[in-house]
Design an enzyme around this catalytic site. Structure first.
Site, PDB file in Angstrom:
ATOM      1  N   LYS A  75       0.607   4.610   6.657  1.00 43.49           N
ATOM      2  CA  LYS A  75       0.145   5.413   5.525  1.00 43.49           C
ATOM      3  C   LYS A  75       0.791   6.799   5.621  1.00 43.49           C
ATOM      4  CE  LYS A  75      -3.000   2.172   4.690  1.00 43.49           C
ATOM      5  NZ  LYS A  75      -2.913   1.228   3.547  1.00 43.49           N
ATOM      6  N   SER A 111       0.801  -1.220   0.000  1.00 42.04           N
ATOM      7  CA  SER A 111       0.000   0.000   0.000  1.00 42.04           C
ATOM      8  C   SER A 111       0.840   1.280   0.000  1.00 42.04           C
ATOM      9  CB  SER A 111      -0.951   0.021   1.195  1.00 42.04           C
ATOM     10  OG  SER A 111      -0.245   0.157   2.409  1.00 42.04           O
TER      11      SER A 111
END
Length: 253
Positions: free
Chosen positions: A106, A42
Site C-alpha cells: 500500500k 488495490s
C-alpha cells in the site's frame, strides 16, 4: 578404485556448489532483494495485477519479518540498521497484525501522531487537504479478470508528493469515503491503496488497521516482469503476446 574416488569428488563438489548457491540466494533474499507478485488491484494504477517486482529489503532496515518465517520465529524485537524511516507517500510492503504471514503493498498515508480522515472521498492529513486533479478515464484488468474503468486523478499530499489514484464510485458514496479521524499511534503507520474504492487498508481497522513499524518489510525497487493480469509467470508460451513489456524495469512511485 581411482575412478570411484574421482566420481565421489565430483559429487561432493556439486553438493558444495549447490549449498553455496542456496546460502547465497537466502542471503540476497533476506538482506537485498525479494521477489513480490501483485495478485490484486488495490494499488491500481501504480501497480497492476500481474506485476512482478523486487522489494528493497534494506530500505528501512530489518526486522524479524525480513527473515524467512519471521511471522512464526521471533528472531529479535524491533528494527536494526534503520537509518531511513518511511516517509509520507512511500509505497510500502508490510505484514498486517491480523495476517502477519501474508504480504501487503500500500501507500504510506499517515506517520506516527498524524490525523488522517476521508471526507466525501477526499483525503485530509492533519486537516490539510490532499488536492485532486482529474487526469481522465483509466481502464485495466480488475480483480475478477474483467475490465475495470474508473476516473484517474493526480493526488498531491501535504508534503508535495504527487501520485496517481483511481476512483470507481462517485465521491462521497463509497464505503470508505467518509471516515472518523484516525490518530496514528506512536510506532505505527497508516496505509491506503491507490485504488481508493477497491482496497482493504488502514481505513478498515478490523482487518488491516495501523501497521507497526517492525511489520514493514521494504519498498519496491523495480518491476522485473508484468503479465498484464491475464497469465501466470510460468505460462512462458504466452509471454510474447500477453506480457506488458513497457512496465518491465519501471520503478513504481
Amino acid at each position: 578404485m581411482k575412478k570411484d574416488k574421482n566420481e565421489g569428488a565430483v559429487v561432493w563438489e556439486n553438493v558444495r556448489a549447490l549449498f553455496y548457491a542456496v546460502v547465497l540466494a537466502v542471503v540476497i533474499r533476506t538482506f537485498a532483494f525479494e521477489p513480490f507478485h501483485i495478485p490484486s488491484g488495490s494499488m491500481i494504477p501504480t501497480l497492476l495485477i500481474g506485476d512482478y517486482l523486487f522489494v528493497k529489503k534494506w530500505a528501512y532496515g530489518f526486522s524479524r519479518f525480513s527473515f524467512p518465517f519471521g511471522w512464526y520465529i521471533p528472531y529479535f524485537q524491533g528494527r536494526i540498521l534503520d537509518h531511513n524511516k518511511p516517509e509520507l507517500g512511500d509505497i510500502v510492503i508490510f505484514r498486517a497484525p491480523s495476517e502477519d504471514n501474508q504480504d501487503f503493498v500500500k501507500r504510506l498515508i499517515g506517520k506516527p501522531g498524524d490525523h488522517v480522515q476521508m471526507k466525501e472521498g477526499v483525503l485530509f492529513i492533519n486537516d490539510k487537504e490532499a488536492t485532486l486533479e482529474l487526469v481522465g478515464e483509466y481502464s485495466t484488468v480488475g480483480d475478477d479478470d474483467d475490465t475495470l474503468q474508473a476516473g484517474e486523478f493526480t493526488e498531491t499530499l501535504p508534503n508535495g508528493i504527487k501520485h496517481k489514484i483511481i476512483k470507481q464510485i462517485e465521491f462521497g458514496y463509497a464505503s470508505h469515503d467518509n471516515t472518523p479521524v484516525f490518530v496514528v499511534p506512536e510506532g505505527h503507520y497508516f496505509m491506503m491503496g491507490d485504488n481508493r474504492d477497491g482496497s482493504d487498508d488502514s481505513r478498515g481497522q478490523r482487518k488491516i488497521g495501523f501497521i507497526p513499524y517492525d511489520h514493514i518489510i521494504g519498498t519496491p525497487a523495480f518491476l522485473f516482469f508484468s503479465t498484464g493480469g491475464h497469465i501466470a509467470i510460468w505460462e512462458f508460451w504466452k509471454w510474447l503476446t500477453a506480457a506488458h513489456y513497457s512496465r518491465i524495469f519501471k520503478v513504481p512511485h
